[in-house]
Enzyme design. Structure first.
Site, PDB file in Angstrom:
ATOM      1  N   MET A 104       5.973  -5.614   3.573  1.00  0.00           N
ATOM      2  CA  MET A 104       5.600  -4.464   4.384  1.00  0.00           C
ATOM      3  C   MET A 104       6.131  -4.574   5.820  1.00  0.00           C
ATOM      4  SD  MET A 104       3.909  -2.230   2.554  1.00  0.00           S
ATOM      5  CE  MET A 104       5.186  -2.624   1.352  1.00  0.00           C
TER       6      MET A 104
ATOM      7  N   TYR B  58      10.773   3.026  -1.622  1.00  0.00           N
ATOM      8  CA  TYR B  58       9.366   3.355  -1.839  1.00  0.00           C
ATOM      9  C   TYR B  58       8.476   2.541  -0.915  1.00  0.00           C
ATOM     10  CZ  TYR B  58      10.513   6.089  -5.992  1.00  0.00           C
ATOM     11  OH  TYR B  58      11.012   7.041  -6.843  1.00  0.00           O
ATOM     12  N   GLU B  59       7.283   3.075  -0.678  1.00  0.00           N
ATOM     13  CA  GLU B  59       6.362   2.480   0.281  1.00  0.00           C
ATOM     14  C   GLU B  59       5.899   1.090  -0.110  1.00  0.00           C
ATOM     15  OE1 GLU B  59       2.007   3.594   2.208  1.00  0.00           O
ATOM     16  OE2 GLU B  59       3.142   5.133   1.129  1.00  0.00           O
ATOM     17  N   SER B  60       6.018   0.744  -1.381  1.00  0.00           N
ATOM     18  CA  SER B  60       5.607  -0.581  -1.836  1.00  0.00           C
ATOM     19  C   SER B  60       6.629  -1.654  -1.491  1.00  0.00           C
ATOM     20  CB  SER B  60       5.362  -0.559  -3.349  1.00  0.00           C
ATOM     21  OG  SER B  60       6.458   0.024  -4.028  1.00  0.00           O
TER      22      SER B  60
END
Length: 258
Positions: free
Chosen positions: A86, A55-57
């Site tokens: 990130m 997931y992007e998190s």
């Protein structure tokens, strides 16, 4: 397996089930929130038991106890294989070529697989303003291939020209001097059927329709002159087992099922 009885199926259930089947034999999936999340969770219970969801998190190998309501939902962390920063996620996982499938949604898609998730209408005075890219550009550029699930199939969602290009497909990116790592969009799952392309230099074409949908109906709902495969398959309807898993195990609280 037996198929579901007519008249008991919602559009969200249809899209989630059909999209989940496309993940058979895939291993690492970068999933967007919403229908892509539904599809990946169902695939884990059916056709892809070894799937690893990112997931992007920054959550890798997610095993949430319930569906996340947002990308920042703390439930994503519970039982996850790793949570990374990130820079690590985008610089090492994505740009390192470790994602088999990027699974995204969009408001608009064109014939080459470029996406709009920014505005509908004029940029300065749009009729609808949307969330924007998020990590979509990086997912498109660095995943080996990208699947897109679209809630609506009509000329506004499948226009000849995007109102705004948020996420360029590889053909558009290459024309602007950027060579992506992956093939871009290869599968699009809609309420009418499935569109596909093999990679750069190819337009999306119709390869399958849902029961009761004609090729002419899909073409009329598309804003460009949609080509069809020599043989257009009929998508098998969701089975009772797939729907039971989706309704009772994946999304019993109807977070994304409508």
């Amino acid at each position: 397996m037996t198929t579901t009885a007519p008249g008991t199926l919602t559009s969200s259930e249809l899209l989630a089930v059909v999209a989940s089947r496309e993940l058979a034999s895939r291993r690492t999936v970068f999933a967007g929130i919403g229908l892509p999340t539904l599809a990946t969770e169902l695939a884990h219970l059916t056709v892809a038991p070894d799937i690893e969801v990112v997931y992007e998190s920054g959550v890798c190998g997610a095993h949430p106890s319930r569906l996340p309501e947002t990308i920042a939902d703390a439930v994503l962390i519970t039982g996850a294989e790793a949570v990374i920063s990130m820079p690590m996620l985008f610089g090492c996982v994505l740009q390192g070529g470790h994602i088999d499938v990027g699974f995204l949604g969009a408001a608009q898609i064109d014939r080459w697989g470029s996406l709009n998730t920014s505005v509908i209408g004029d940029w300065e005075s749009p009729s609808v303003r949307l969330p924007g890219s998020g990590g979509g550009v990086e997912v498109m550029a660095n995943s080996r291939e990208v699947f897109v699930v679209m809630r609506r199939h009509n000329p506004r969602s499948f226009p000849a020209e995007l109102d705004f290009c948020t996420t360029p497909g590889p053909d558009r990116a290459l024309a602007e001097g950027i060579r992506p790592l992956g093939a871009g969009v290869t599968r699009v799952i809609t309420e009418l059927g499935i569109l596909a392309r093999a990679g750069m230099g190819q337009e999306l074409r119709l390869v399958a329709v849902h029961p009761g949908v004609s090729v002419e109906q899909v073409r009329a709902a598309t804003g460009w002159d949609l080509r069809a495969a020599d043989t257009v398959e009929e998508v098998p309807p969701p089975t009772r087992d797939e729907l039971r898993l989706l309704r009772e195990d994946v999304d019993p609280d109807r977070v994304y099922l409508r």
